[in-house]
Design a protein around this motif. Structure first.
Motif, PDB file in Angstrom:
ATOM      1  N   SER A  78       0.834  -1.209   0.000  1.00  0.00           N
ATOM      2  CA  SER A  78       0.000   0.000   0.000  1.00  0.00           C
ATOM      3  C   SER A  78       0.867   1.257   0.000  1.00  0.00           C
ATOM      4  CB  SER A  78      -0.929  -0.015   1.215  1.00  0.00           C
ATOM      5  OG  SER A  78      -0.199   0.156   2.420  1.00  0.00           O
ATOM      6  N   ILE A  79       2.021   1.218   0.700  1.00  0.00           N
ATOM      7  CA  ILE A  79       2.937   2.357   0.692  1.00  0.00           C
ATOM      8  C   ILE A  79       3.516   2.555  -0.707  1.00  0.00           C
ATOM      9  CG2 ILE A  79       5.136   3.211   1.590  1.00  0.00           C
ATOM     10  CD1 ILE A  79       4.514   1.860   4.233  1.00  0.00           C
ATOM     11  N   GLU A  80       3.873   1.463  -1.380  1.00  0.00           N
ATOM     12  CA  GLU A  80       4.407   1.567  -2.741  1.00  0.00           C
ATOM     13  C   GLU A  80       3.381   2.183  -3.679  1.00  0.00           C
ATOM     14  OE1 GLU A  80       5.636  -2.286  -3.938  1.00  0.00           O
ATOM     15  OE2 GLU A  80       7.109  -2.531  -2.331  1.00  0.00           O
ATOM     16  N   LEU A  81       2.143   1.729  -3.578  1.00  0.00           N
ATOM     17  CA  LEU A  81       1.094   2.255  -4.457  1.00  0.00           C
ATOM     18  C   LEU A  81       0.803   3.721  -4.156  1.00  0.00           C
ATOM     19  CD1 LEU A  81      -1.321  -0.809  -4.395  1.00  0.00           C
ATOM     20  CD2 LEU A  81      -0.019  -0.017  -6.367  1.00  0.00           C
ATOM     21  N   ALA A  82       0.775   4.077  -2.877  1.00  0.00           N
ATOM     22  CA  ALA A  82       0.505   5.466  -2.513  1.00  0.00           C
ATOM     23  C   ALA A  82       1.653   6.376  -2.949  1.00  0.00           C
ATOM     24  CB  ALA A  82       0.276   5.581  -1.009  1.00  0.00           C
ATOM     25  N   ALA A  87      -2.531   4.764  -5.671  1.00  0.00           N
ATOM     26  CA  ALA A  87      -3.554   4.569  -4.650  1.00  0.00           C
ATOM     27  C   ALA A  87      -3.649   5.840  -3.826  1.00  0.00           C
ATOM     28  CB  ALA A  87      -3.214   3.369  -3.759  1.00  0.00           C
ATOM     29  N   ASP A  88      -4.720   5.948  -3.078  1.00  0.00           N
ATOM     30  CA  ASP A  88      -4.905   7.133  -2.243  1.00  0.00           C
ATOM     31  C   ASP A  88      -3.829   7.198  -1.165  1.00  0.00           C
ATOM     32  OD1 ASP A  88      -7.232   9.278  -1.682  1.00  0.00           O
ATOM     33  OD2 ASP A  88      -6.370   8.622   0.217  1.00  0.00           O
ATOM     34  N   LEU A  89      -3.372   8.405  -0.842  1.00  0.00           N
ATOM     35  CA  LEU A  89      -2.332   8.570   0.169  1.00  0.00           C
ATOM     36  C   LEU A  89      -2.795   8.124   1.554  1.00  0.00           C
ATOM     37  CD1 LEU A  89      -0.876  12.056  -0.845  1.00  0.00           C
ATOM     38  CD2 LEU A  89       0.018   9.803  -1.394  1.00  0.00           C
ATOM     39  N   ASN A  90      -4.079   8.056   1.750  1.00  0.00           N
ATOM     40  CA  ASN A  90      -4.611   7.655   3.053  1.00  0.00           C
ATOM     41  C   ASN A  90      -4.659   6.146   3.230  1.00  0.00           C
ATOM     42  OD1 ASN A  90      -6.051   8.386   5.602  1.00  0.00           O
ATOM     43  ND2 ASN A  90      -7.700   7.230   4.637  1.00  0.00           N
ATOM     44  N   THR A  91      -4.480   5.384   2.155  1.00  0.00           N
ATOM     45  CA  THR A  91      -4.647   3.927   2.220  1.00  0.00           C
ATOM     46  C   THR A  91      -3.740   3.265   3.256  1.00  0.00           C
ATOM     47  OG1 THR A  91      -5.385   3.836  -0.089  1.00  0.00           O
ATOM     48  CG2 THR A  91      -4.584   1.789   0.889  1.00  0.00           C
ATOM     49  N   PRO A  92      -2.416   3.534   3.288  1.00  0.00           N
ATOM     50  CA  PRO A  92      -1.592   2.891   4.315  1.00  0.00           C
ATOM     51  C   PRO A  92      -2.019   3.237   5.733  1.00  0.00           C
ATOM     52  CG  PRO A  92      -0.212   3.899   2.615  1.00  0.00           C
ATOM     53  CD  PRO A  92      -1.598   4.398   2.406  1.00  0.00           C
ATOM     54  N   ALA A 123       6.057   9.120   6.646  1.00  0.00           N
ATOM     55  CA  ALA A 123       6.183  10.566   6.848  1.00  0.00           C
ATOM     56  C   ALA A 123       6.207  11.305   5.512  1.00  0.00           C
ATOM     57  CB  ALA A 123       7.443  10.875   7.653  1.00  0.00           C
ATOM     58  N   LYS A 124       6.839  10.709   4.509  1.00  0.00           N
ATOM     59  CA  LYS A 124       6.873  11.345   3.188  1.00  0.00           C
ATOM     60  C   LYS A 124       5.471  11.492   2.613  1.00  0.00           C
ATOM     61  CE  LYS A 124      11.516   9.787   1.888  1.00  0.00           C
ATOM     62  NZ  LYS A 124      12.299   8.961   0.931  1.00  0.00           N
ATOM     63  N   LEU A 125       4.618  10.510   2.865  1.00  0.00           N
ATOM     64  CA  LEU A 125       3.247  10.586   2.361  1.00  0.00           C
ATOM     65  C   LEU A 125       2.468  11.684   3.070  1.00  0.00           C
ATOM     66  CD1 LEU A 125       2.365   6.776   2.123  1.00  0.00           C
ATOM     67  CD2 LEU A 125       3.128   8.296   0.289  1.00  0.00           C
ATOM     68  N   MET A 126       2.762  11.903   4.350  1.00  0.00           N
ATOM     69  CA  MET A 126       2.038  12.922   5.107  1.00  0.00           C
ATOM     70  C   MET A 126       2.531  14.328   4.817  1.00  0.00           C
ATOM     71  SD  MET A 126       0.856  11.658   8.852  1.00  0.00           S
ATOM     72  CE  MET A 126       2.490  11.816   9.547  1.00  0.00           C
ATOM     73  N   ARG A 132      -6.203  14.320   5.152  1.00  0.00           N
ATOM     74  CA  ARG A 132      -6.917  13.104   5.518  1.00  0.00           C
ATOM     75  C   ARG A 132      -5.964  12.055   6.096  1.00  0.00           C
ATOM     76  NH1 ARG A 132      -9.744   8.880   1.376  1.00  0.00           N
ATOM     77  NH2 ARG A 132     -10.748   7.517   2.922  1.00  0.00           N
ATOM     78  N   ALA A 133      -4.810  11.872   5.444  1.00  0.00           N
ATOM     79  CA  ALA A 133      -3.833  10.901   5.939  1.00  0.00           C
ATOM     80  C   ALA A 133      -3.296  11.317   7.297  1.00  0.00           C
ATOM     81  CB  ALA A 133      -2.686  10.754   4.934  1.00  0.00           C
ATOM     82  N   LYS A 134      -3.039  12.604   7.470  1.00  0.00           N
ATOM     83  CA  LYS A 134      -2.518  13.093   8.752  1.00  0.00           C
ATOM     84  C   LYS A 134      -3.532  12.889   9.867  1.00  0.00           C
ATOM     85  CE  LYS A 134      -0.340  16.930   8.514  1.00  0.00           C
ATOM     86  NZ  LYS A 134      -0.066  18.381   8.370  1.00  0.00           N
TER      87      LYS A 134
END
Length: 273
Positions: A78-82, A87-92, A123-126, A132-134
């Motif tokens: 899920s991190i790879e896809l985000a 994929a949505d950044l919130n998925t992981p 952290a990179k995704l946030m 939403r992910a945060k």
């Protein structure tokens, strides 16, 4: 299916839903080979389908007691896809929330190191503009802290707080005293009592250090008063005293380790001798 293989098959199925059989087969082959990072981003509906499928898969495996390596592989994919915006950044973070909600405290503590190891990637995704992910991450950590005992799970509580401090910026609203609220209680500092417990040769328990260290409480209790001209010099002096002692402790601890690392004699030479 393993967690990563399941995600690949879902991605292939989602992409192939509106494509021809030849295109679907090609997408399936790419997914099976782990080329999710090279995939084109999904649209909003496809992202929602992918996230829902992964969360259902995680729920079934968790309820069956199959958490562990399988769940870790699912979160990794899920991190790879985000990261690839497939994929949505919130998925992981949604998967992480479902994971801890479905596990007892002992199992959550066993799985938490896996999240800590992936803190940099999360952290990179946030850091992107994705509130939403945060919010999902903060909600997950706060709920986990609410379940933990402050007396029995002290170490685990500290690790959760450290992860939050690492992943969230200093300017995060949830950690900033926006209203400027201060502790109304009065502080009664008694630095002279340190002389009774002072140990010779120990700078950490020196009377002046004791007074400087605990005197910093006044600054944290009333920051506005601490930065006034008549108080600023005292605050700076106390900080310099404490930081200097801490620096000496670090340098003292590092010196023996450097001296205790002489070149090891050759095993062959010892045998020959």
């Amino acid at each position: 299916l393993a967690g990563a293989a399941f995600v690949d098959s879902v991605v292939a199925a989602v992409r192939g839903a509106g494509a021809s059989s030849g295109e679907a087969a090609t997408s399936g082959a790419e997914g099976a080979n782990g080329a999710a990072a090279k995939a084109e981003p999904l649209d909003a509906e496809e992202r929602g389908t992918l996230e829902l499928s992964m969360r259902i898969f995680l729920e079934r495996k968790s309820s069956a007691g199959a958490a562990g390596a399988l769940v870790v592989a699912l979160i990794d994919r899920s991190i790879e896809l985000a990261t690839a915006r497939a994929a949505d950044l919130n998925t992981p973070f949604a998967l992480m929330e479902d994971l801890f909600d479905s596990q007892v405290i002992s199992e959550s503590e066993a799985l938490f190191p896996q999240i800590e190891q992936r803190g940099a990637a999360l952290a990179k995704l946030m850091r992107s503009t994705n509130n939403r992910a945060k919010l999902t991450f903060i909600r997950t950590c706060n709920e986990l802290l609410r379940r933990l005992s402050k007396s029995k799970n002290t170490n685990f509580c500290g690790r959760v707080l450290l992860l939050m401090a690492y992943m969230l910026p200093l300017s995060e609203r949830s950690g900033v005293n926006l209203k400027g609220a201060m502790a109304p209680s009065d502080l009664e500092l008694q630095p002279d009592e340190a002389a009774d417990d002072k140990q010779e040769g120990s700078a950490a328990e020196d009377g002046s250090l004791y007074a400087s260290f605990w005197g910093l409480q006044a600054a944290f209790a009333d920051p506005a008063a601490a930065v006034k001209p008549e108080s600023w010099a005292t605050l700076v002096s106390r900080l310099e005293t404490v930081l200097q002692v801490f620096a000496n402790i670090v340098s003292t601890d590092a010196a023996p380790s450097a001296e205790a690392a002489p070149a090891d004699p050759s095993p062959a030479g010892d045998e020959a001798a």
